[in-house]
Design an enzyme around this catalytic site. Structure first.
Site, PDB file in Angstrom:
ATOM      1  N   LYS A 139      40.175  43.819  44.384  1.00  0.00           N
ATOM      2  CA  LYS A 139      38.926  44.614  44.362  1.00  0.00           C
ATOM      3  C   LYS A 139      38.998  45.742  45.383  1.00  0.00           C
ATOM      4  O   LYS A 139      38.097  45.956  46.178  1.00  0.00           O
ATOM      5  CB  LYS A 139      37.708  43.713  44.596  1.00  0.00           C
ATOM      6  CG  LYS A 139      37.614  42.604  43.553  1.00  0.00           C
ATOM      7  CD  LYS A 139      36.426  41.693  43.750  1.00  0.00           C
ATOM      8  CE  LYS A 139      36.330  40.610  42.705  1.00  0.00           C
ATOM      9  NZ  LYS A 139      37.457  39.661  42.644  1.00  0.00           N
TER      10      LYS A 139
HETATM   11  P1  OMP Z   1      36.548  30.365  39.218  1.00  0.00           P
HETATM   12  O1  OMP Z   1      35.071  30.423  39.424  1.00  0.00           O
HETATM   13  O2  OMP Z   1      37.216  29.298  40.045  1.00  0.00           O
HETATM   14  O3  OMP Z   1      36.941  30.331  37.774  1.00  0.00           O
HETATM   15  O4  OMP Z   1      37.162  31.723  39.834  1.00  0.00           O
HETATM   16  C1  OMP Z   1      36.718  32.992  39.468  1.00  0.00           C
HETATM   17  C2  OMP Z   1      37.707  34.064  39.883  1.00  0.00           C
HETATM   18  O5  OMP Z   1      37.285  35.308  39.345  1.00  0.00           O
HETATM   19  C3  OMP Z   1      37.818  34.310  41.391  1.00  0.00           C
HETATM   20  O6  OMP Z   1      39.131  34.763  41.679  1.00  0.00           O
HETATM   21  C4  OMP Z   1      36.834  35.419  41.657  1.00  0.00           C
HETATM   22  O7  OMP Z   1      37.173  36.195  42.773  1.00  0.00           O
HETATM   23  C5  OMP Z   1      36.982  36.248  40.383  1.00  0.00           C
HETATM   24  N1  OMP Z   1      35.787  37.029  39.983  1.00  0.00           N
HETATM   25  C6  OMP Z   1      34.570  36.417  39.864  1.00  0.00           C
HETATM   26  O8  OMP Z   1      34.430  35.191  40.014  1.00  0.00           O
HETATM   27  N2  OMP Z   1      33.475  37.170  39.559  1.00  0.00           N
HETATM   28  C7  OMP Z   1      33.546  38.503  39.340  1.00  0.00           C
HETATM   29  O9  OMP Z   1      32.531  39.105  39.008  1.00  0.00           O
HETATM   30  C8  OMP Z   1      34.777  39.134  39.427  1.00  0.00           C
HETATM   31  C9  OMP Z   1      35.910  38.387  39.671  1.00  0.00           C
HETATM   32  C10 OMP Z   1      37.195  39.068  39.500  1.00  0.00           C
HETATM   33  O10 OMP Z   1      37.229  40.293  39.669  1.00  0.00           O
HETATM   34  O11 OMP Z   1      38.158  38.472  39.077  1.00  0.00           O
END
Ligand code: OMP
Length: 271
Positions: free
Chosen positions: A94
């Site tokens: 990001k």
């Molecule tokens: P889980 O919730 O474990 O599936 O992880 C979600 C992943 O997506 C993490 O690496 C977060 O940093 C990323 N993420 C989000 O959860 N929300 C967002 O809005 C954006 C991201 C991202 O850009 O990947």
């Protein structure tokens, strides 16, 4: 070939919209791995080996590697080497800074680490995004409407009657002359996901927030895909990689990934 075309090809070949997030935490990996020389690398190696035929991408959230210091960065590099070329990689940092600094971020992530795509925060505007856009083969996912509760603090603020995230979406569409921009839209916002897909019918959408964050898989597929059932990259991290904390963690990850792919298949068929 542009990043968007590459994504279409990979999703066709792999027949999958699934992205596994390798957000690896030493405290969460199975005990028996802690005896390995590099437990995180061994964990990633087994997860990749068990799941690479089921995914279109792996997303490596840089925070998890940076937090481990120098060794984490080496592990990040070595993990990238383990990922087959048939699958895309997303460097999730990001990033976003003035042009001169953004150039360095782009050089590091694209030229040095050789990620296929990265996540970028568009808050600082075009000059902060431009350095990432130069190579059409490399993808950029701009944060539009993120999955977290705090997304309402700024992203939903109204500007001339329209939410700020919509301005990001429409602007990203204009900037997409190299066909390598995608958007991040959380699965926790199904209504908005549908509206965003209508605006950007031919841009990739990275959709996190399934599983632990409570996002809806059905809507992520139906509302996130283009009319061909493609271009949605649906990410799950913890729910897959920590499906079991025992010796069977890799098999359990495969089972959960396969379950998700099959469920997504049923929704894809009805697009
Ligand atoms: P889980 O919730 O474990 O599936 O992880 C979600 C992943 O997506 C993490 O690496 C977060 O940093 C990323 N993420 C989000 O959860 N929300 C967002 O809005 C954006 C991201 C991202 O850009 O990947």
């Amino acid at each position: 070939m542009t990043f968007t075309q590459k994504l279409r090809e990979v999703q066709l070949q792999q027949n999958s919209l699934l992205c596994i997030g390798l957000d690896v935490d030493l405290e969460k990996i199975p005990e028996h791995l802690k005896l390995s020389t590099n437990p995180i690398l061994e964990f990633n190696r087994q997860i990749i080996e068990a799941t690479h035929d089921l995914v279109c991408a792996y997303k490596l959230n840089l925070a998890f590697y940076e937090a481990m210091g120098e060794r984490g960065l080496t592990t990040l590099r070595e993990t990238l080497r383990l990922i087959p070329k048939s699958v895309l990689t997303i460097g999730d940092g990001k990033r976003g800074d003035i042009g001169n600094t953004a150039e360095r971020y782009a050089k590091s992530l694209f030229d040095d680490y050789d990620f296929d795509s990265v996540t970028v925060n568009p808050y600082m505007g075009f000059d902060s995004v431009e350095p990432f856009l130069k190579n059409p083969e490399k993808g950029i996912f701009l944060l539009a409407l993120t999955s977290n509760p705090g997304s309402k603090d700024f992203q939903r603020l109204k500007i001339n009657g329209k939410p700020l995230y919509e301005k990001v979406v429409r602007t990203a569409k204009k900037w997409n002359t190299n066909k390598n921009i995608g958007l991040v839209v959380g699965a926790t916002h199904p209504r908005e996901l549908k509206a965003i897909r209508k605006i950007v019918s031919e841009m990739p959408l990275l959709i996190p927030g399934i599983g632990k964050q409570g996002g809806d898989l059905k809507s992520a597929v139906r509302d996130g895909c283009d009319k061909n059932g493609q271009l949605a990259i649906i990410n799950a991290s913890r729910s897959i990689i920590y499906a079991s904390s025992g010796k069977d963690f890799a098999e359990a990850a495969r089972r959960e990934a396969k379950r998700m792919v099959e469920e997504m298949g049923t929704y894809r068929n009805s697009i």
